[in-house]
Design a protein around this motif. Sequence first.
Motif, short mmCIF file in Angstrom:
data_model
loop_
_atom_site.label_atom_id
_atom_site.label_comp_id
_atom_site.label_asym_id
_atom_site.label_seq_id
_atom_site.Cartn_x
_atom_site.Cartn_y
_atom_site.Cartn_z
N SER A 135 -1.82 -31.65 -38.98
CA SER A 135 -1.71 -30.21 -38.75
C SER A 135 -0.72 -29.59 -39.73
O SER A 135 0.06 -30.29 -40.40
CB SER A 135 -1.25 -29.95 -37.32
OG SER A 135 0.10 -30.38 -37.17
N PHE A 136 -0.72 -28.26 -39.79
CA PHE A 136 0.27 -27.55 -40.60
C PHE A 136 1.68 -27.87 -40.11
O PHE A 136 2.60 -28.01 -40.91
CB PHE A 136 0.00 -26.04 -40.55
CG PHE A 136 -1.06 -25.56 -41.48
CD1 PHE A 136 -2.28 -26.22 -41.57
CD2 PHE A 136 -0.85 -24.46 -42.29
CE1 PHE A 136 -3.27 -25.77 -42.45
CE2 PHE A 136 -1.83 -24.00 -43.16
CZ PHE A 136 -3.05 -24.66 -43.24
N ALA A 137 1.85 -27.97 -38.79
CA ALA A 137 3.16 -28.30 -38.24
C ALA A 137 3.61 -29.68 -38.70
O ALA A 137 4.79 -29.89 -39.00
CB ALA A 137 3.13 -28.23 -36.71
N ASP B 213 -4.12 -21.95 -41.20
CA ASP B 213 -4.77 -23.02 -40.45
C ASP B 213 -6.07 -22.64 -39.77
O ASP B 213 -6.76 -23.51 -39.23
CB ASP B 213 -3.79 -23.62 -39.43
CG ASP B 213 -3.25 -22.58 -38.44
OD1 ASP B 213 -3.62 -21.40 -38.54
OD2 ASP B 213 -2.45 -22.96 -37.58
N SER B 214 -6.44 -21.38 -39.79
CA SER B 214 -7.70 -20.96 -39.20
C SER B 214 -8.11 -19.63 -39.81
O SER B 214 -7.24 -18.81 -40.14
CB SER B 214 -7.54 -20.81 -37.68
OG SER B 214 -8.72 -20.27 -37.09
N PRO C 167 -4.87 -17.26 -36.75
CA PRO C 167 -4.06 -18.33 -37.37
C PRO C 167 -2.67 -18.39 -36.75
O PRO C 167 -2.16 -17.40 -36.23
CB PRO C 167 -4.00 -17.92 -38.84
CG PRO C 167 -4.11 -16.43 -38.80
CD PRO C 167 -5.05 -16.12 -37.66
N THR C 168 -2.06 -19.57 -36.84
CA THR C 168 -0.70 -19.74 -36.31
C THR C 168 0.28 -20.16 -37.38
O THR C 168 1.49 -20.16 -37.13
CB THR C 168 -0.69 -20.80 -35.19
OG1 THR C 168 -1.12 -22.06 -35.72
CG2 THR C 168 -1.60 -20.39 -34.04
N SER D 231 7.28 -12.82 -38.33
CA SER D 231 8.38 -13.78 -38.39
C SER D 231 8.09 -14.82 -39.47
O SER D 231 7.03 -14.79 -40.12
CB SER D 231 8.55 -14.49 -37.04
OG SER D 231 7.42 -15.32 -36.76
N ASN D 232 9.00 -15.76 -39.64
CA ASN D 232 8.83 -16.82 -40.63
C ASN D 232 7.57 -17.64 -40.39
O ASN D 232 6.99 -18.19 -41.33
CB ASN D 232 10.05 -17.75 -40.63
CG ASN D 232 11.26 -17.11 -41.25
OD1 ASN D 232 11.16 -16.30 -42.17
ND2 ASN D 232 12.45 -17.46 -40.76
N SER D 233 7.13 -17.72 -39.14
CA SER D 233 5.93 -18.49 -38.83
C SER D 233 4.67 -17.86 -39.42
O SER D 233 3.63 -18.51 -39.50
CB SER D 233 5.77 -18.63 -37.31
OG SER D 233 5.53 -17.37 -36.70
#
Length: 481
Positions: free
Chosen positions: A56-58, A100-101, A105-106, A194-196
């Motif tokens: 995952s991106f995380a 990611d999508s 997206p997240t 935010s940074n996310s």
Amino acid sequence: MNKSIKFLKLTLVLVASLAITSCVQDDDYTVPSSLGQEENLALQALLADPTANEVSFADVKGMYTEGEFIDPVDTNIYVKGYVSSSDFTGNFFKEFYIQDSPSNPTSGLKIILNQVDTYNQFNIGREVYVNLKNLYIGEERVGNGVITIGGGTETDQYGTTVTSLNDIQVASGVLRSTETSEMTPLTVTFSEISNSHVGVLVTVDNVEFTDNLNGLRYFDPIQQYDTQRTLQSCGGFNYTEFQLETSAFSSFKYELLPTGNGSITAVVSKTFDGASLILALNTTADVNMNGERCSLLDIGDFDTIFEEDFEGMPTGSAISSNGWTSFAEVGTYNWRALSTTDSGNPGPGNTIASMGAYNSSTDVNIAWLISPVLDLDAQGLEFLNFQSSNSFSDNSELEVLISTDWDGTTANIATATWTALPAAVVGDDENYQEWFDSGLVNLSSYSGSAYIAFKYIGGFPSSGDIDGTFEIDNYKILAEN
């Protein structure tokens, strides 16, 4: 006769040369309709490899720790994403973002490469698989907080950063599928960014450029590299501002800024030094500001229809007066009414609502403080306002939420639908004596019976600092009179 034959041969060579040249002309920028055989085979081999695992991106972001040495990825892993940025207009350079999508997206990641005009290969929405083995995860500039996939590293007096992928690494590691998805921008407000969201394509509605920019262009000719122009969004009684950044190399830099109100779709990015979040356009076709400019509301047109200062509540026990609900979802520590010693708000002896996990002897503490029910259909516009403070918040979290389907019972708090509100909450690094205003939080998009919740998330583990305290006071609901 010989001269004629020589002339004929020369003519055929010239024709052939022109034909070959026309197949590879540099100004053919159409999006490829198919992949090259080598790229097809490389992607098929990656996906068919039983030892290759998608992450995952995380997971990718977790591979980098600021200040630590950056090693190449030594496991057979890959990450899949969708291209969210384009260098078609020159506003991005030797880089592109993936998210990611294609919808909802997240997270986003940055890819830097020694290649220009990537838009006709990595077009917006293109599904891309990045084979991470032997590549590097880090920052392009020390401390900017933008997690980036690169092809190498370099170290100077400030630390180690990743460098661009070379042509061979791009060809073997950044693999397109045949799929190009329609990108649905994530709709956000300025206060929610935010940074996310770095690397994510977003849309912000009800925005306009500030009044003082009327007649100016996207780029300021006295600037050398980038120009920031201030966007504003009507937030009820005040404007919320955000910066749009335009490169000196963008093809639209001398276009006039629109003077109306509307929406903007752009990629969330950061300034060169990473100090601030900004928006960056793919194209000015994504700026639709043809509506009437917005007007701020007049506070004189609103009355306070409910307020709570927690005065008179019994101190030291869980809050249960005046229609409020406190509930310890995890752990036993709960929201309490306490007498503060702070010099502000308005001074020592003032009663406030407080929740902290310090000395709870529990790894996780989740506690809810929920307001009395609010009938959002009984009046016109409504706004929420409160003040918050902390006592060494130590990475604990405070969420401000709203629900229109909670039934008022503690048994169903966790299963109700709770939506985050864009309220300003005191930060970790603020002095514990200070109190911060939430701003006026617009509730007009909700209807029916509603509850406002303050959700504390922390704990007292043997390692880690998540045990801080949050405090709430001067809770108000304002409604149009």
